[in-house]
Design a protein around this motif. Structure first.
Motif, PDB file in Angstrom:
ATOM      1  N   UNK A 203       0.884  -1.269  -0.007  1.00 36.21           N
ATOM      2  CA  UNK A 203       0.001   0.019  -0.035  1.00 36.21           C
ATOM      3  C   UNK A 203       0.854   1.238  -0.086  1.00 36.21           C
ATOM      4  N   UNK A 204       2.071   1.143   0.911  1.00 36.07           N
ATOM      5  CA  UNK A 204       2.912   2.440   0.663  1.00 36.07           C
ATOM      6  C   UNK A 204       3.378   2.731  -0.529  1.00 36.07           C
ATOM      7  N   UNK A 205       3.969   1.621  -1.254  1.00 35.68           N
ATOM      8  CA  UNK A 205       4.392   1.706  -2.548  1.00 35.68           C
ATOM      9  C   UNK A 205       3.289   2.283  -3.473  1.00 35.68           C
ATOM     10  N   UNK A 206       2.078   1.763  -3.335  1.00 34.26           N
ATOM     11  CA  UNK A 206       1.087   2.125  -4.548  1.00 34.26           C
ATOM     12  C   UNK A 206       0.704   3.725  -4.261  1.00 34.26           C
ATOM     13  N   UNK A 207       0.805   3.847  -2.805  1.00 33.31           N
ATOM     14  CA  UNK A 207       0.191   5.529  -2.685  1.00 33.31           C
ATOM     15  C   UNK A 207       1.747   6.441  -2.877  1.00 33.31           C
ATOM     16  N   UNK A 208       2.747   5.886  -2.873  1.00 37.08           N
ATOM     17  CA  UNK A 208       4.135   6.740  -2.886  1.00 37.08           C
ATOM     18  C   UNK A 208       4.447   7.184  -1.740  1.00 37.08           C
ATOM     19  N   UNK A 209       4.264   6.577  -0.730  1.00 40.56           N
ATOM     20  CA  UNK A 209       4.459   6.988   0.938  1.00 40.56           C
ATOM     21  C   UNK A 209       6.052   7.013   0.920  1.00 40.56           C
TER      22      UNK A 209
END
Length: 209
Positions: A203-209
């Motif tokens: 999720x972090x990678x998908x959001x760009x966090x």
């Protein structure tokens, strides 16, 4: 029952402000459409569920909005933002940010009802750590948490997703989170279950966090 007799359910609250409150004008407006033998459901996310005739829908919504009531869809949508009492004041605890966040996300269709919460200080009175998406204002920044669950044997506190966000960064990140959830979740998959399956780091990678 003919078409004119059909009812619709509305989710209503007094808007984003100093906690969950209603004033006299709002109560009178609600009472006008409540039958003596009917009940109003008060949800855990600070909304009232009220049933009205479908034929009166437009009129009811206009009357409610005229007295400051906010109206949201019922079902698998992002719920209105649960808030604390803003005990130190609107500006200091970021009420304008809470209002804008609610405006941007409340009512968005999602795979399963999603409950966001906001609190204006680390006391976390708005319970952001046990809701799907939680925001805590710390000094001039905003910390974002995801995946809290308030009930059941597997209840848990949320995971910190990002910290020290500006208001614009907060809005953008939450909106991206919702897009990732909508695009990748299974039908009727709760947000916390989605996090478990999809993976926090993914999720972090998908959001760009």
């Amino acid at each position: 029952m003919n078409n004119q007799d059909k009812t619709i359910k509305l989710a209503v609250n007094g808007g984003i402000g100093f906690g969950a409150k209603l004033n006299a004008k709002q109560l009178f407006a609600l009472a006008k459409y409540i039958k003596e033998d009917s009940e109003i459901e008060l949800t855990t996310f600070q909304q009232l569920y009220i049933e009205v005739l479908e034929s009166q829908g437009s009129t009811v919504k206009e009357e409610f909005e005229n007295v400051g009531l906010s109206i949201y869809p019922v079902g698998p949508y992002v719920k209105s933002l649960r808030t604390c009492g803003f005990c130190k004041g609107a500006e200091e605890e970021g009420m304008p940010v809470a209002i804008e966040l609610n405006k941007r996300i409340a009512g968005i269709e999602v795979p399963w009802p999603l409950r966001p919460a906001y609190t204006g200080c680390p006391n976390a009175c708005g319970e952001p750590l046990v809701n799907d998406i939680g925001v805590i204002k710390r000094n001039e920044g905003y910390d974002l948490y995801i995946g809290g669950k308030a009930s059941g044997e597997n209840a848990r506190t949320a995971f910190k997703f990002k910290e020290g966000l500006t208001p614009d960064e907060l809005f953008e990140t939450v909106e991206k989170l919702l897009e990732v959830y909508k695009s990748n979740a299974k039908k009727r998959e709760a947000f916390w279950k989605f996090i478990n399956r999809f993976g926090f780091e993914n999720i972090q990678n998908a959001v760009g966090a």
